[in-house]
Design an enzyme around this catalytic site. Sequence first.
Site, PDB file in Angstrom:
ATOM      1  N   HIS A 214       0.827  -1.202   0.000  1.00 52.28           N
ATOM      2  CA  HIS A 214       0.000   0.000   0.000  1.00 52.28           C
ATOM      3  C   HIS A 214       0.867   1.261   0.000  1.00 52.28           C
ATOM      4  O   HIS A 214       0.545   2.245  -0.654  1.00 52.28           O
ATOM      5  CB  HIS A 214      -0.892  -0.035   1.246  1.00 52.28           C
ATOM      6  CG  HIS A 214      -2.012   0.925   1.180  1.00 52.28           C
ATOM      7  ND1 HIS A 214      -3.245   0.590   0.698  1.00 52.28           N
ATOM      8  CD2 HIS A 214      -2.065   2.232   1.478  1.00 52.28           C
ATOM      9  CE1 HIS A 214      -4.010   1.656   0.722  1.00 52.28           C
ATOM     10  NE2 HIS A 214      -3.325   2.672   1.196  1.00 52.28           N
ATOM     11  N   GLU A 456       3.222 -17.514 -15.000  1.00 47.96           N
ATOM     12  CA  GLU A 456       4.060 -17.134 -13.859  1.00 47.96           C
ATOM     13  C   GLU A 456       4.476 -18.342 -13.024  1.00 47.96           C
ATOM     14  O   GLU A 456       5.035 -18.190 -11.945  1.00 47.96           O
ATOM     15  CB  GLU A 456       3.390 -16.043 -13.004  1.00 47.96           C
ATOM     16  CG  GLU A 456       1.910 -16.183 -12.799  1.00 47.96           C
ATOM     17  CD  GLU A 456       1.258 -14.967 -12.148  1.00 47.96           C
ATOM     18  OE1 GLU A 456       1.939 -14.020 -11.748  1.00 47.96           O
ATOM     19  OE2 GLU A 456       0.016 -14.981 -12.033  1.00 47.96           O
ATOM     20  N   ASN A 479       7.290 -11.115 -11.904  1.00 52.60           N
ATOM     21  CA  ASN A 479       7.528 -11.019 -10.451  1.00 52.60           C
ATOM     22  C   ASN A 479       7.429 -12.407  -9.828  1.00 52.60           C
ATOM     23  O   ASN A 479       8.254 -12.808  -9.017  1.00 52.60           O
ATOM     24  CB  ASN A 479       6.491 -10.110  -9.779  1.00 52.60           C
ATOM     25  CG  ASN A 479       6.464  -8.720 -10.369  1.00 52.60           C
ATOM     26  OD1 ASN A 479       7.417  -8.300 -10.989  1.00 52.60           O
ATOM     27  ND2 ASN A 479       5.364  -8.005 -10.184  1.00 52.60           N
ATOM     28  N   ASP A 480       6.389 -13.120 -10.210  1.00 50.80           N
ATOM     29  CA  ASP A 480       6.206 -14.468  -9.668  1.00 50.80           C
ATOM     30  C   ASP A 480       7.033 -15.498 -10.417  1.00 50.80           C
ATOM     31  O   ASP A 480       7.590 -16.407  -9.807  1.00 50.80           O
ATOM     32  CB  ASP A 480       4.723 -14.863  -9.715  1.00 50.80           C
ATOM     33  CG  ASP A 480       3.970 -14.303  -8.520  1.00 50.80           C
ATOM     34  OD1 ASP A 480       4.507 -14.382  -7.402  1.00 50.80           O
ATOM     35  OD2 ASP A 480       2.865 -13.774  -8.708  1.00 50.80           O
ATOM     36  N   CYS A 527       4.044  -8.316 -17.891  1.00 55.32           N
ATOM     37  CA  CYS A 527       3.371  -7.355 -17.005  1.00 55.32           C
ATOM     38  C   CYS A 527       4.012  -7.300 -15.626  1.00 55.32           C
ATOM     39  O   CYS A 527       3.466  -6.695 -14.713  1.00 55.32           O
ATOM     40  CB  CYS A 527       1.884  -7.645 -16.904  1.00 55.32           C
ATOM     41  SG  CYS A 527       1.507  -9.207 -16.126  1.00 55.32           S
TER      42      CYS A 527
HETATM   43  C1  PEP Z   1       3.723 -10.831 -11.618  1.00 54.50           C
HETATM   44  O1  PEP Z   1       3.743 -11.822 -10.874  1.00 54.50           O
HETATM   45  O2  PEP Z   1       4.693 -10.485 -12.322  1.00 54.50           O
HETATM   46  C2  PEP Z   1       2.527  -9.984 -11.699  1.00 54.50           C
HETATM   47  C3  PEP Z   1       2.413  -9.033 -12.590  1.00 54.50           C
HETATM   48  O3  PEP Z   1       1.568 -10.184 -10.776  1.00 54.50           O
HETATM   49  P1  PEP Z   1       1.663  -9.689  -9.248  1.00 54.50           P
HETATM   50  O4  PEP Z   1       2.889  -8.854  -9.104  1.00 54.50           O
HETATM   51  O5  PEP Z   1       0.415  -8.948  -8.978  1.00 54.50           O
HETATM   52  O6  PEP Z   1       1.745 -10.996  -8.522  1.00 54.50           O
HETATM   53 MG    MG Z   2       1.909 -12.563 -10.028  1.00 52.09          MG
END
Ligand code: PEP
Ligand code: MG
Length: 613
Positions: A214, A456, A479-480, A527
């Site tokens: 947040h 992911e 990210n994941d 993304c």
């Molecule tokens: C990711 O995992 O790269 C992704 C975009 O989703 P989040 O960061 O919301 O898990």
């Molecule tokens: Mg993710």
Amino acid sequence: MAQANKTTHGAQAHAGPRRLLNGIAVSYGIAIGRAYFINRRAEKTSANMGIALADVQLEENRLDQASSALAAEFESARAQLLSSQPDAPYVREQAELLNAYSMICRDPKMLAASKTIIREKLISAEYACEQAVLAIAGTFEKIDSPYLRERAVDVRAVGERIVSILRGEHLQRQLSGTEKYILFAHDLTPADTLALSPEKILGLATEMGGRTSHTGILARSMHRPCVVGITDLEKDAADGQLVVIDGIRGQVVINPDENELHHYTALQNRFEEYEGRLRKEALLPAETEDGIRVAVYGNIENGAEAGLSAALGAEGIGLFRTEFGYITRRNQPTEDELYEEYAKAVKLAAPGRVVLRTLDVGADKTLAGTLRLEEDNPVLGLRAIRYCMRHQDIFRRQLRAILRASAHGRAAVMFPMISGLHELKQAKSILGEVRQELDNEGIAYDKDIPLGAMIELPSAVFMAQALAREVNFFSIGTNDLIQYILGIDRGNKYVAYLYQPLHPAVIQAIRLVVDAAHEAGITVCVCGEMAADPYCLTALLAMGIDEFSLNPQSIPMVKYIIRHMDTEELRELQRRVYNSNSTRTTSKLIKQYLYERIPGELSFIDPASDTDV
Ligand code: PEP
Ligand code: MG
């Protein structure tokens, strides 16, 4: 960063030990100023101050005054919120929260329990209030109702604030006057953020928090530099110290010396000039020097952000993290509320498309009105699509809202954390049933609404060919994906050095996904935050990624870099990147290419890790 972030800290460095603390940059820029702490965890327990019998009434009066002053503060913040920003995201939920907080302040039971402790134990109001609040929160926590157990958090939050007023260190007092501050905190809750005056804050840093916390969302919307996840911030920093927030490299410097002050002041000026220049060009298309167009979208957490994202050059929304519409409020939203939020985004992003990702809750993101599950390994647990398959009522309600919103423009549905073909087919079949329901009810929606799968998980990478035949697009959640491929918790600071986006295993996984997508004739987007790192962006472009979606703040920079690329040269870079067996070699290759293409700008570029695992 905006001019408002500049400070009149003076040229004098602070005498005292210099410290350099590392964290995660979640909002770009440099801020220099004096630190002020709120929400310290380390000093949470008040000294057990004994009082004389004759002072009991005095302490009771102090308690009454502090709690009613705080209640009045919440009430006026609520009134101001409702009158000044009635259409801002989550205003209703925030107003509801402020109302609940003011009721807790005025709760006769809480006040009576505190006063009993003052009288019976002959101790100060702050210590008594702390004890009473702990006991009340403890009772809530034992009740067999998820909703009431969650309220324990509210009681604690309000109790902490009453105690801080009694101790004379309340936020409003600290942030009074005209001086601007760097805000330090153990963590920031939605309630804290409501009480902040953005014009007084130069930058922020917190001990807790990750990339999607947040605090980061708030800092980005305030356009203030911010670093989160800083170990020992509370231990090493104190109120009034001169500090630098380096929101480019994710560092905080406590007591910088004269040379550093000069360096950061110059960097701040250059960064502002650089950012201003990029922003002027943000609406230009992201087209390589040889004329290849690359789509760049924004990632958002609420519908209204689609407008900001477009102003920063996004051609649409590539990832709407819809779970924030659930976890930032006290109760689950209704279908109509969801529909309104999604339709708002679709209209604001027009003529661009909005990719609405279905709920990605679980792990650290708890759904409103429910309790965090007791899972030993929540990151490998009931997350995202798995949660939705288990709670199909919630999933169906959201799908109905997404489909209804699609009638207002260009929308797409995307499933997160897909692990295999069967799971994807199950989710698709529920989507099919929901479509049928809307058809039966005569409700309008886009019958050609595209469907995407997030890639992911390593299993999805290996199944990419089969998955590609079932959807209209892929979106790689790096990210994941990185955490699951390399086996590194993306929020664990102890193994953060192993979190390497340019690791050869990550590169080969992305290669498989891109090849599978292109073979099946579908597009592939990235993304995850990897796209916001210029080194990684260059690697991803070389690998043939068609589209990027990232935090809106980084869009002008990403478009700028794309405009300096040449696809013929990128093909050659691709060959060399695919042949590299080491993160360091890949980084070097890219660095060399970037320096040739964009000389002079790289000092602002946060380099991807160039060490080997
Ligand atoms: C990711 O995992 O790269 C992704 C975009 O989703 P989040 O960061 O919301 O898990
Ligand atoms: Mg993710």
